[in-house]
Design a protein around this motif. Structure first.
Motif, PDB file in Angstrom:
ATOM      1  N   LYS A   5     -13.837  72.655  -1.282  1.00  0.00           N
ATOM      2  CA  LYS A   5     -15.218  73.052  -1.533  1.00  0.00           C
ATOM      3  C   LYS A   5     -15.245  74.495  -2.009  1.00  0.00           C
ATOM      4  O   LYS A   5     -14.274  75.244  -1.867  1.00  0.00           O
ATOM      5  CB  LYS A   5     -16.078  72.883  -0.284  1.00  0.00           C
ATOM      6  N   ALA A   6     -16.388  74.874  -2.574  1.00  0.00           N
ATOM      7  CA  ALA A   6     -16.515  76.203  -3.171  1.00  0.00           C
ATOM      8  C   ALA A   6     -16.665  77.270  -2.092  1.00  0.00           C
ATOM      9  O   ALA A   6     -16.971  76.993  -0.933  1.00  0.00           O
ATOM     10  CB  ALA A   6     -17.722  76.235  -4.115  1.00  0.00           C
ATOM     11  N   GLY A   7     -16.458  78.526  -2.526  1.00  0.00           N
ATOM     12  CA  GLY A   7     -16.631  79.658  -1.614  1.00  0.00           C
ATOM     13  C   GLY A   7     -15.344  80.004  -0.895  1.00  0.00           C
ATOM     14  O   GLY A   7     -14.271  79.435  -1.123  1.00  0.00           O
ATOM     15  N   GLY A   8     -15.457  80.971   0.014  1.00  0.00           N
ATOM     16  CA  GLY A   8     -14.324  81.361   0.839  1.00  0.00           C
ATOM     17  C   GLY A   8     -13.173  81.928   0.030  1.00  0.00           C
ATOM     18  O   GLY A   8     -13.325  82.393  -1.097  1.00  0.00           O
ATOM     19  N   GLY A   9     -12.001  81.915   0.619  1.00  0.00           N
ATOM     20  CA  GLY A   9     -10.798  82.380  -0.047  1.00  0.00           C
ATOM     21  C   GLY A   9     -10.426  83.804   0.316  1.00  0.00           C
ATOM     22  O   GLY A   9     -11.284  84.622   0.656  1.00  0.00           O
ATOM     23  N   VAL A  10      -9.122  84.084   0.273  1.00  0.00           N
ATOM     24  CA  VAL A  10      -8.578  85.405   0.585  1.00  0.00           C
ATOM     25  C   VAL A  10      -7.617  85.794  -0.525  1.00  0.00           C
ATOM     26  O   VAL A  10      -6.849  84.954  -1.013  1.00  0.00           O
ATOM     27  CB  VAL A  10      -7.847  85.409   1.950  1.00  0.00           C
ATOM     28  N   ILE A  11      -7.640  87.068  -0.926  1.00  0.00           N
ATOM     29  CA  ILE A  11      -6.719  87.576  -1.942  1.00  0.00           C
ATOM     30  C   ILE A  11      -6.326  89.001  -1.576  1.00  0.00           C
ATOM     31  O   ILE A  11      -7.158  89.770  -1.072  1.00  0.00           O
ATOM     32  CB  ILE A  11      -7.355  87.514  -3.350  1.00  0.00           C
TER      33      ILE A  11
END
Length: 471
Positions: free
Chosen positions: A195-201
Protein backbone atom coordinates in the motif's frame (compact mmCIF):
# COMPACT_ATOMS: atom_id res chain seq x y z
CA UNK A 1 35.81 57.48 88.01
CA UNK A 2 34.01 56.03 85.03
CA UNK A 3 31.19 57.39 82.96
CA UNK A 4 27.62 56.47 83.67
CA UNK A 5 26.29 53.86 81.22
CA UNK A 6 23.17 55.86 80.31
CA UNK A 7 25.27 58.96 79.62
CA UNK A 8 27.65 57.00 77.43
CA UNK A 9 24.78 55.52 75.42
CA UNK A 10 23.28 58.98 75.04
CA UNK A 11 26.53 60.40 73.67
CA UNK A 12 26.99 57.49 71.27
CA UNK A 13 23.44 57.96 70.04
CA UNK A 14 24.14 61.62 69.32
CA UNK A 15 27.31 60.67 67.44
CA UNK A 16 25.48 58.14 65.26
CA UNK A 17 22.67 60.60 64.59
CA UNK A 18 25.21 63.17 63.45
CA UNK A 19 26.95 60.68 61.17
CA UNK A 20 23.59 59.52 59.79
CA UNK A 21 22.62 63.11 59.08
CA UNK A 22 25.84 63.65 57.13
CA UNK A 23 25.39 60.38 55.21
CA UNK A 24 21.74 60.90 54.41
CA UNK A 25 21.87 64.56 53.39
CA UNK A 26 18.86 66.59 52.45
CA UNK A 27 20.30 68.78 49.70
CA UNK A 28 22.94 68.35 47.04
CA UNK A 29 26.07 70.36 47.69
CA UNK A 30 28.05 72.25 45.08
CA UNK A 31 30.59 69.42 45.07
CA UNK A 32 27.82 66.86 44.43
CA UNK A 33 26.68 68.82 41.38
CA UNK A 34 30.26 68.99 40.02
CA UNK A 35 30.78 65.23 40.45
CA UNK A 36 27.47 64.40 38.78
CA UNK A 37 28.30 66.70 35.85
CA UNK A 38 31.71 65.09 35.37
CA UNK A 39 30.20 61.62 35.50
CA UNK A 40 27.51 62.57 32.94
CA UNK A 41 30.10 64.02 30.54
CA UNK A 42 32.88 61.43 30.73
CA UNK A 43 30.81 58.34 31.52
CA UNK A 44 32.17 55.67 33.89
CA UNK A 45 35.80 56.43 33.03
CA UNK A 46 35.77 59.45 35.39
CA UNK A 47 34.18 57.47 38.24
CA UNK A 48 37.38 56.87 40.30
CA UNK A 49 38.31 60.58 40.18
CA UNK A 50 34.81 61.71 41.21
CA UNK A 51 34.84 59.20 44.06
CA UNK A 52 38.17 60.57 45.28
CA UNK A 53 37.08 64.24 45.10
CA UNK A 54 33.73 63.57 46.69
CA UNK A 55 35.33 61.46 49.41
CA UNK A 56 38.07 63.91 50.43
CA UNK A 57 35.85 66.99 50.70
CA UNK A 58 32.99 65.18 52.39
CA UNK A 59 35.26 63.67 55.01
CA UNK A 60 36.36 67.17 55.98
CA UNK A 61 32.71 68.22 56.38
CA UNK A 62 31.93 65.02 58.26
CA UNK A 63 34.79 65.60 60.70
CA UNK A 64 33.68 69.16 61.46
CA UNK A 65 30.02 68.22 61.96
CA UNK A 66 30.89 65.31 64.22
CA UNK A 67 33.15 67.56 66.26
CA UNK A 68 30.31 70.03 66.72
CA UNK A 69 27.94 67.29 67.82
CA UNK A 70 30.44 65.80 70.22
CA UNK A 71 31.08 69.20 71.85
CA UNK A 72 27.37 69.39 72.63
CA UNK A 73 27.52 66.15 74.58
CA UNK A 74 26.80 66.23 78.26
CA UNK A 75 29.61 67.59 80.42
CA UNK A 76 29.70 64.33 82.30
CA UNK A 77 31.36 62.64 79.26
CA UNK A 78 35.03 62.54 79.96
CA UNK A 79 37.71 63.87 77.64
CA UNK A 80 38.84 60.28 77.14
CA UNK A 81 35.53 59.39 75.52
CA UNK A 82 35.76 62.55 73.40
CA UNK A 83 39.19 61.48 72.11
CA UNK A 84 37.98 57.96 71.40
CA UNK A 85 35.23 59.31 69.17
CA UNK A 86 37.77 61.37 67.22
CA UNK A 87 40.11 58.37 66.94
CA UNK A 88 37.22 56.22 65.69
CA UNK A 89 36.36 58.80 63.05
CA UNK A 90 40.01 59.06 61.95
CA UNK A 91 40.21 55.28 61.59
CA UNK A 92 37.11 55.16 59.37
CA UNK A 93 38.42 58.00 57.19
CA UNK A 94 41.90 56.50 56.76
CA UNK A 95 40.56 53.02 55.91
CA UNK A 96 38.07 54.39 53.38
CA UNK A 97 40.73 56.60 51.82
CA UNK A 98 43.06 53.59 51.47
CA UNK A 99 40.34 51.60 49.69
CA UNK A 100 39.68 54.43 47.22
CA UNK A 101 43.40 54.83 46.49
CA UNK A 102 43.70 51.09 45.90
CA UNK A 103 40.85 51.24 43.39
CA UNK A 104 42.61 54.06 41.56
CA UNK A 105 45.89 52.16 41.48
CA UNK A 106 44.36 49.05 39.91
CA UNK A 107 43.27 51.11 36.89
CA UNK A 108 39.61 51.71 37.54
CA UNK A 109 36.44 49.96 36.43
CA UNK A 110 35.65 48.59 33.01
CA UNK A 111 32.17 49.55 31.73
CA UNK A 112 31.94 46.37 29.62
CA UNK A 113 34.32 43.72 30.98
CA UNK A 114 35.30 40.96 28.60
CA UNK A 115 38.18 39.62 26.51
CA UNK A 116 41.08 41.98 25.91
CA UNK A 117 41.02 41.68 22.14
CA UNK A 118 38.66 40.69 19.39
CA UNK A 119 40.93 37.78 18.56
CA UNK A 120 40.61 36.29 22.04
CA UNK A 121 36.86 36.81 21.93
CA UNK A 122 36.48 34.98 18.66
CA UNK A 123 38.95 32.22 19.50
CA UNK A 124 36.54 30.43 21.83
CA UNK A 125 33.75 30.58 19.26
CA UNK A 126 36.02 29.42 16.46
CA UNK A 127 37.32 26.52 18.54
CA UNK A 128 33.74 25.47 19.27
CA UNK A 129 32.89 25.72 15.58
CA UNK A 130 35.91 23.55 14.76
CA UNK A 131 34.61 20.87 17.12
CA UNK A 132 31.29 20.75 15.27
CA UNK A 133 32.95 20.85 11.84
CA UNK A 134 35.18 17.90 12.70
CA UNK A 135 32.40 15.76 14.18
CA UNK A 136 29.78 13.54 12.56
CA UNK A 137 26.24 14.91 12.52
CA UNK A 138 23.04 13.11 11.65
CA UNK A 139 19.50 14.26 11.03
CA UNK A 140 16.07 12.66 10.86
CA UNK A 141 12.91 14.14 9.36
CA UNK A 142 9.47 12.85 8.48
CA UNK A 143 9.63 14.08 4.89
CA UNK A 144 6.17 13.01 3.61
CA UNK A 145 7.21 12.30 -0.01
CA UNK A 146 10.89 12.75 -0.75
CA UNK A 147 10.95 12.98 -4.55
CA UNK A 148 9.64 16.58 -4.96
CA UNK A 149 11.89 17.84 -2.15
CA UNK A 150 15.30 16.53 -3.23
CA UNK A 151 16.59 20.00 -4.24
CA UNK A 152 15.59 21.51 -0.90
CA UNK A 153 17.20 18.61 0.96
CA UNK A 154 20.46 19.06 -0.96
CA UNK A 155 20.47 22.79 -0.18
CA UNK A 156 19.42 22.63 3.47
CA UNK A 157 20.84 19.42 4.88
CA UNK A 158 24.05 18.63 2.97
CA UNK A 159 26.06 19.67 6.05
CA UNK A 160 25.06 16.42 7.80
CA UNK A 161 26.89 13.15 7.24
CA UNK A 162 23.82 10.94 7.76
CA UNK A 163 20.33 11.88 6.57
CA UNK A 164 17.43 9.62 7.50
CA UNK A 165 13.86 10.20 6.36
CA UNK A 166 10.60 8.49 7.20
CA UNK A 167 7.42 8.46 5.13
CA UNK A 168 9.48 8.55 1.95
CA UNK A 169 6.41 7.42 -0.03
CA UNK A 170 8.57 5.55 -2.54
CA UNK A 171 7.57 2.59 -4.66
CA UNK A 172 9.61 0.05 -6.65
CA UNK A 173 8.92 2.11 -9.78
CA UNK A 174 11.21 4.89 -8.44
CA UNK A 175 14.84 3.96 -9.14
CA UNK A 176 17.80 4.82 -6.93
CA UNK A 177 19.30 6.94 -9.72
CA UNK A 178 16.26 9.22 -9.59
CA UNK A 179 16.73 10.03 -5.90
CA UNK A 180 20.52 10.43 -5.62
CA UNK A 181 21.95 13.33 -3.61
CA UNK A 182 25.32 14.92 -4.56
CA UNK A 183 28.10 13.77 -2.23
CA UNK A 184 26.13 10.82 -0.81
CA UNK A 185 26.21 7.10 -1.48
CA UNK A 186 23.35 5.27 -3.15
CA UNK A 187 20.60 5.54 -0.55
CA UNK A 188 19.57 2.69 1.73
CA UNK A 189 15.82 2.35 1.43
CA UNK A 190 12.97 0.22 2.70
CA UNK A 191 9.73 0.93 0.87
CA UNK A 192 6.31 0.01 2.15
CA UNK A 193 4.95 -3.04 0.37
CA UNK A 194 1.31 -3.54 -0.51
CA UNK A 195 0.00 0.00 0.00
CA UNK A 196 1.00 3.62 -0.46
CA UNK A 197 2.74 5.81 2.10
CA UNK A 198 5.28 4.99 4.76
CA UNK A 199 8.82 3.93 3.94
CA UNK A 200 12.29 4.70 5.30
CA UNK A 201 15.36 5.98 3.43
CA UNK A 202 18.87 6.84 4.68
CA UNK A 203 21.66 8.77 2.92
CA UNK A 204 25.31 8.50 4.01
CA UNK A 205 28.24 10.63 2.84
CA UNK A 206 30.58 9.09 0.27
CA UNK A 207 33.61 9.11 2.56
CA UNK A 208 31.83 7.55 5.55
CA UNK A 209 32.33 3.82 5.96
CA UNK A 210 29.11 1.94 6.65
CA UNK A 211 27.19 -1.22 5.78
CA UNK A 212 23.54 -2.17 6.07
CA UNK A 213 22.65 -4.67 8.82
CA UNK A 214 19.58 -6.46 7.51
CA UNK A 215 20.04 -9.18 10.12
CA UNK A 216 18.74 -6.75 12.75
CA UNK A 217 15.41 -6.12 10.97
CA UNK A 218 12.59 -8.24 12.39
CA UNK A 219 9.68 -9.26 10.15
CA UNK A 220 8.21 -6.42 8.11
CA UNK A 221 8.76 -3.42 10.39
CA UNK A 222 9.77 -0.25 8.56
CA UNK A 223 13.34 0.28 9.73
CA UNK A 224 16.93 0.40 8.49
CA UNK A 225 19.98 -0.51 10.57
CA UNK A 226 23.43 0.71 9.52
CA UNK A 227 26.80 -0.16 11.04
CA UNK A 228 28.87 3.02 10.84
CA UNK A 229 32.60 2.45 11.26
CA UNK A 230 35.24 4.95 12.30
CA UNK A 231 38.92 4.48 13.00
CA UNK A 232 38.49 3.54 16.65
CA UNK A 233 34.76 2.98 17.13
CA UNK A 234 31.62 1.50 15.59
CA UNK A 235 28.00 2.55 15.97
CA UNK A 236 24.70 0.97 15.04
CA UNK A 237 22.39 3.60 13.58
CA UNK A 238 18.72 2.65 13.33
CA UNK A 239 15.86 4.56 11.68
CA UNK A 240 12.27 3.52 12.43
CA UNK A 241 8.84 4.52 11.22
CA UNK A 242 5.92 3.36 13.36
CA UNK A 243 2.51 4.02 11.77
CA UNK A 244 -0.22 5.49 13.99
CA UNK A 245 -2.24 2.99 16.01
CA UNK A 246 0.22 0.18 15.35
CA UNK A 247 -0.61 -3.24 16.76
CA UNK A 248 1.17 -4.67 19.82
CA UNK A 249 2.91 -7.13 17.49
CA UNK A 250 4.64 -4.25 15.66
CA UNK A 251 5.96 -2.88 18.95
CA UNK A 252 7.15 -6.34 20.00
CA UNK A 253 9.06 -6.62 16.71
CA UNK A 254 10.64 -3.21 17.34
CA UNK A 255 11.70 -4.30 20.83
CA UNK A 256 13.19 -7.49 19.41
CA UNK A 257 15.08 -5.51 16.75
CA UNK A 258 16.58 -3.16 19.37
CA UNK A 259 17.46 -6.17 21.52
CA UNK A 260 19.35 -7.74 18.60
CA UNK A 261 21.25 -4.49 18.05
CA UNK A 262 22.28 -4.22 21.70
CA UNK A 263 23.44 -7.84 21.68
CA UNK A 264 26.16 -6.80 19.18
CA UNK A 265 27.91 -4.96 22.05
CA UNK A 266 28.03 -1.69 20.10
CA UNK A 267 26.69 1.72 21.03
CA UNK A 268 23.38 2.33 19.30
CA UNK A 269 21.58 5.42 18.04
CA UNK A 270 17.88 5.02 17.29
CA UNK A 271 15.89 7.74 15.56
CA UNK A 272 12.65 7.99 13.63
CA UNK A 273 8.97 8.84 13.86
CA UNK A 274 7.35 6.67 16.53
CA UNK A 275 3.91 8.33 16.51
CA UNK A 276 3.60 8.34 20.29
CA UNK A 277 3.55 11.74 21.98
CA UNK A 278 6.31 11.99 24.58
CA UNK A 279 5.03 15.33 25.91
CA UNK A 280 2.29 13.57 27.85
CA UNK A 281 4.76 12.25 30.46
CA UNK A 282 3.08 8.88 30.73
CA UNK A 283 4.97 5.86 31.98
CA UNK A 284 2.84 3.15 30.38
CA UNK A 285 3.37 4.04 26.71
CA UNK A 286 5.53 1.87 24.50
CA UNK A 287 8.49 4.26 24.29
CA UNK A 288 8.71 4.54 28.08
CA UNK A 289 8.64 0.75 28.34
CA UNK A 290 11.42 0.43 25.72
CA UNK A 291 13.53 3.04 27.53
CA UNK A 292 13.12 1.22 30.83
CA UNK A 293 13.71 -2.23 29.35
CA UNK A 294 16.91 -1.36 27.45
CA UNK A 295 18.19 1.57 29.58
CA UNK A 296 17.91 4.01 26.69
CA UNK A 297 17.91 7.81 26.94
CA UNK A 298 15.56 10.01 24.90
CA UNK A 299 17.33 13.30 24.04
CA UNK A 300 14.66 15.45 22.33
CA UNK A 301 12.38 17.57 24.52
CA UNK A 302 10.74 20.07 22.10
CA UNK A 303 7.70 19.34 19.90
CA UNK A 304 8.51 17.88 16.48
CA UNK A 305 5.03 17.73 14.93
CA UNK A 306 3.02 20.95 14.76
CA UNK A 307 -0.62 21.33 13.70
CA UNK A 308 -3.01 24.26 13.75
CA UNK A 309 -4.35 23.13 17.13
CA UNK A 310 -1.63 21.08 18.84
CA UNK A 311 2.04 20.16 19.06
CA UNK A 312 3.50 16.72 19.76
CA UNK A 313 6.87 15.09 20.30
CA UNK A 314 6.87 12.17 17.86
CA UNK A 315 10.36 12.21 16.31
CA UNK A 316 12.93 10.94 18.79
CA UNK A 317 16.62 10.22 19.34
CA UNK A 318 17.28 7.24 21.62
CA UNK A 319 20.81 6.28 22.71
CA UNK A 320 22.23 3.81 25.18
CA UNK A 321 25.06 6.20 26.14
CA UNK A 322 24.40 9.99 26.02
CA UNK A 323 28.14 10.66 26.26
CA UNK A 324 28.40 9.70 22.59
CA UNK A 325 26.56 12.87 21.56
CA UNK A 326 27.93 16.40 21.76
CA UNK A 327 24.66 18.04 20.83
CA UNK A 328 21.02 17.25 20.07
CA UNK A 329 18.15 19.55 19.17
CA UNK A 330 15.41 20.23 16.64
CA UNK A 331 15.87 22.22 13.44
CA UNK A 332 13.77 24.51 11.30
CA UNK A 333 10.85 23.11 9.26
CA UNK A 334 11.56 22.55 5.59
CA UNK A 335 8.31 23.88 4.11
CA UNK A 336 5.54 26.28 5.07
CA UNK A 337 2.62 23.97 5.80
CA UNK A 338 -0.32 23.93 8.18
CA UNK A 339 0.84 20.59 9.56
CA UNK A 340 4.52 19.80 9.50
CA UNK A 341 7.37 17.90 11.14
CA UNK A 342 10.67 19.48 12.15
CA UNK A 343 14.00 17.64 11.89
CA UNK A 344 15.85 16.25 14.90
CA UNK A 345 19.62 16.66 14.82
CA UNK A 346 22.48 15.03 16.70
CA UNK A 347 26.27 15.46 16.64
CA UNK A 348 28.54 12.61 17.66
CA UNK A 349 31.65 13.01 19.76
CA UNK A 350 33.48 10.88 17.21
CA UNK A 351 36.06 12.94 15.26
CA UNK A 352 35.65 12.83 11.54
CA UNK A 353 37.78 13.47 8.48
CA UNK A 354 36.78 16.70 6.78
CA UNK A 355 35.32 16.73 3.30
CA UNK A 356 37.77 16.98 0.43
CA UNK A 357 38.11 20.67 -0.38
CA UNK A 358 40.49 22.88 -2.30
CA UNK A 359 41.20 26.60 -2.50
CA UNK A 360 40.72 28.76 -5.57
CA UNK A 361 41.37 32.42 -6.30
CA UNK A 362 38.55 34.23 -8.08
CA UNK A 363 38.61 37.70 -9.65
CA UNK A 364 35.78 40.24 -9.58
CA UNK A 365 36.30 41.38 -13.17
CA UNK A 366 33.38 43.81 -13.11
CA UNK A 367 35.21 45.87 -10.44
CA UNK A 368 38.67 45.95 -12.05
CA UNK A 369 40.64 49.13 -12.85
CA UNK A 370 41.70 48.28 -16.39
CA UNK A 371 43.19 51.69 -17.22
CA UNK A 372 45.67 51.24 -14.39
CA UNK A 373 46.19 47.63 -15.46
CA UNK A 374 47.15 48.65 -19.01
CA UNK A 375 49.36 51.45 -17.71
CA UNK A 376 51.33 49.14 -15.41
CA UNK A 377 51.74 46.58 -18.19
CA UNK A 378 53.12 49.29 -20.49
CA UNK A 379 55.86 50.04 -17.93
CA UNK A 380 57.15 46.44 -17.94
CA UNK A 381 60.45 45.86 -19.75
CA UNK A 382 59.25 42.97 -21.88
CA UNK A 383 62.52 42.71 -23.81
CA UNK A 384 64.32 41.82 -20.58
CA UNK A 385 62.16 38.70 -20.31
CA UNK A 386 63.63 37.28 -23.54
CA UNK A 387 67.27 37.20 -22.46
CA UNK A 388 67.12 33.42 -22.15
CA UNK A 389 66.55 30.77 -24.79
CA UNK A 390 64.37 28.68 -22.44
CA UNK A 391 60.83 28.97 -23.80
CA UNK A 392 59.28 27.64 -20.57
CA UNK A 393 61.13 30.24 -18.47
CA UNK A 394 59.98 33.03 -20.80
CA UNK A 395 56.37 31.82 -20.60
CA UNK A 396 56.53 31.69 -16.79
CA UNK A 397 58.01 35.21 -16.63
CA UNK A 398 55.30 36.67 -18.88
CA UNK A 399 52.57 34.85 -16.92
CA UNK A 400 53.96 36.09 -13.59
CA UNK A 401 53.96 39.70 -14.81
CA UNK A 402 50.38 39.46 -16.06
CA UNK A 403 49.13 37.86 -12.83
CA UNK A 404 51.07 40.27 -10.61
CA UNK A 405 49.53 43.32 -12.29
CA UNK A 406 46.10 41.67 -12.30
CA UNK A 407 46.30 41.06 -8.54
CA UNK A 408 47.05 44.75 -8.00
CA UNK A 409 44.27 46.12 -10.21
CA UNK A 410 41.46 43.55 -10.14
CA UNK A 411 39.80 42.72 -6.77
CA UNK A 412 40.17 39.06 -5.88
CA UNK A 413 39.68 36.67 -3.01
CA UNK A 414 40.28 33.04 -2.06
CA UNK A 415 37.28 30.73 -1.91
CA UNK A 416 36.89 27.16 -0.67
CA UNK A 417 35.44 24.70 -3.17
CA UNK A 418 33.79 21.52 -1.92
CA UNK A 419 33.38 18.71 -4.40
CA UNK A 420 30.15 17.41 -2.86
CA UNK A 421 28.30 20.73 -3.19
CA UNK A 422 26.04 20.94 -6.27
CA UNK A 423 26.89 23.78 -8.67
CA UNK A 424 23.45 25.38 -8.39
CA UNK A 425 23.91 25.86 -4.61
CA UNK A 426 25.25 29.41 -4.87
CA UNK A 427 26.71 31.66 -2.20
CA UNK A 428 23.48 33.71 -2.14
CA UNK A 429 21.45 30.61 -1.35
CA UNK A 430 23.86 29.61 1.43
CA UNK A 431 23.65 33.09 2.97
CA UNK A 432 19.85 32.99 2.79
CA UNK A 433 19.79 29.57 4.48
CA UNK A 434 22.06 30.78 7.29
CA UNK A 435 19.92 33.88 7.78
CA UNK A 436 16.75 31.80 7.81
CA UNK A 437 18.23 29.50 10.47
CA UNK A 438 19.21 32.48 12.65
CA UNK A 439 15.68 33.86 12.42
CA UNK A 440 14.29 30.44 13.34
CA UNK A 441 16.46 30.32 16.48
CA UNK A 442 15.25 33.79 17.48
CA UNK A 443 11.62 32.81 16.87
CA UNK A 444 12.04 29.70 19.03
CA UNK A 445 13.54 31.81 21.80
CA UNK A 446 11.00 34.65 21.78
CA UNK A 447 7.98 32.65 20.54
CA UNK A 448 6.49 35.90 19.24
CA UNK A 449 4.12 36.12 16.28
CA UNK A 450 6.20 38.72 14.34
CA UNK A 451 9.35 36.56 14.60
CA UNK A 452 7.51 33.47 13.36
CA UNK A 453 6.00 35.48 10.50
CA UNK A 454 9.46 36.74 9.56
CA UNK A 455 10.81 33.19 9.63
CA UNK A 456 8.05 31.93 7.31
CA UNK A 457 8.76 34.80 4.92
CA UNK A 458 12.48 34.00 4.71
CA UNK A 459 11.82 30.26 4.44
CA UNK A 460 9.59 30.84 1.42
CA UNK A 461 12.20 33.14 -0.15
CA UNK A 462 14.89 30.52 0.45
CA UNK A 463 12.84 27.71 -1.11
CA UNK A 464 12.04 29.88 -4.12
CA UNK A 465 15.74 30.69 -4.61
CA UNK A 466 16.63 26.99 -4.51
CA UNK A 467 13.99 25.98 -7.04
CA UNK A 468 14.85 28.83 -9.41
CA UNK A 469 18.58 28.08 -9.23
CA UNK A 470 18.00 24.38 -9.85
CA UNK A 471 15.77 25.03 -12.86
Amino acid sequence: MGVDVSCYRESIGRFLCAAHTVKKGKRLSFLDIICISLFAKYDIRILPVTILLHFVFHQVDTRSIISQQVEKCDARISKCTHDRLHDHCDLIISCSFSIVCTLLLISGIEPNPGPLTAESSSSSNSSLDDVFKNAVSFMHLNIQSIVPKLELIAAEYSCHEILSFTESWLSPQVSNEAILLPGYKTPFRRDRVGKAGGGVIVYVKDNLNCTERRDLVVCDIECIWLEVRFKTKKYLYGTFYVPPNSSPQVWENIEQSIDLALSCNLDIIVTGDFNTNQLRNTTNDRISMIKAQFSLHQLISDPTYITEHSSSLLDLILVNDPVNLLFSDIGAPLLDQIRYHVPVIGILTQPYKLHQVFKRKIYMYDRGDYDSYRHQLSLVDWDALFITNDVDAIARAITDELIDKANKNIPNRIITVRKDIPPWLTADIKRMIRKKNRIHKRAKKTNSTPDWAKFRLFRNKCNKLVLNSKN
